[in-house]
Design a protein around this motif. Structure first.
Motif: not given
Length: 130
Positions: A3-13
């Motif tokens: 499982a990846s950790k952190g935010f995706t670019l879409i969520e950040l935008m």
């Protein structure tokens, strides 16, 4: 599969867009409140000068000039003047300092005029800012 950790670019935008929308609403509202508080300083100064005018007139035959009244108030954003001081009236004006943060204010100059015992409060733009 890990499982990846952190935010995706879409969520950040999306977060940046929401912050931008909130800032676009909040900053102009905040700036208007700051201008309004500066206006109240000018209105208070004109009211103080009005009282000083009446005190001066009670002891003299005419209303006083700014020098007669002990000088003008020290304001950061407005310049106060006394004009048309006669035996029956005077005009007090608070003008925003040129090039200052109040120079583009929607209320413009504040004018307090006394003529024959009738006091009129207005401003140069005609809006109700008193």
């Amino acid at each position: 599969m890990k499982a990846s950790k952190g935010f995706t670019l879409i969520e950040l935008m999306v977060v940046i867009a929401v912050i931008g929308i909130l800032a676009a609403i909040a900053i102009p509202s905040f700036n208007e409140q700051v201008r309004k508080s500066r206006r109240s300083e000018a209105i208070q100064a004109l009211s103080d000068l009005q009282l000083r005018q009446e005190r001066w007139r009670s002891n003299h035959s005419t209303y006083g000039s700014l020098a007669d009244l002990g000088g003008g108030p020290s304001l950061s954003y407005y310049t106060v003047t006394v004009t048309n001081n006669t035996a029956t009236g005077y005009t007090l004006t608070a003008t925003p300092n040129a090039g200052g943060p109040q120079s583009g204010d929607r209320c413009g100059n504040f004018i307090l005029q006394s003529a024959g015992g009738v006091v009129t409060k207005s401003n140069s733009t005609g809006l109700n800012c008193w």
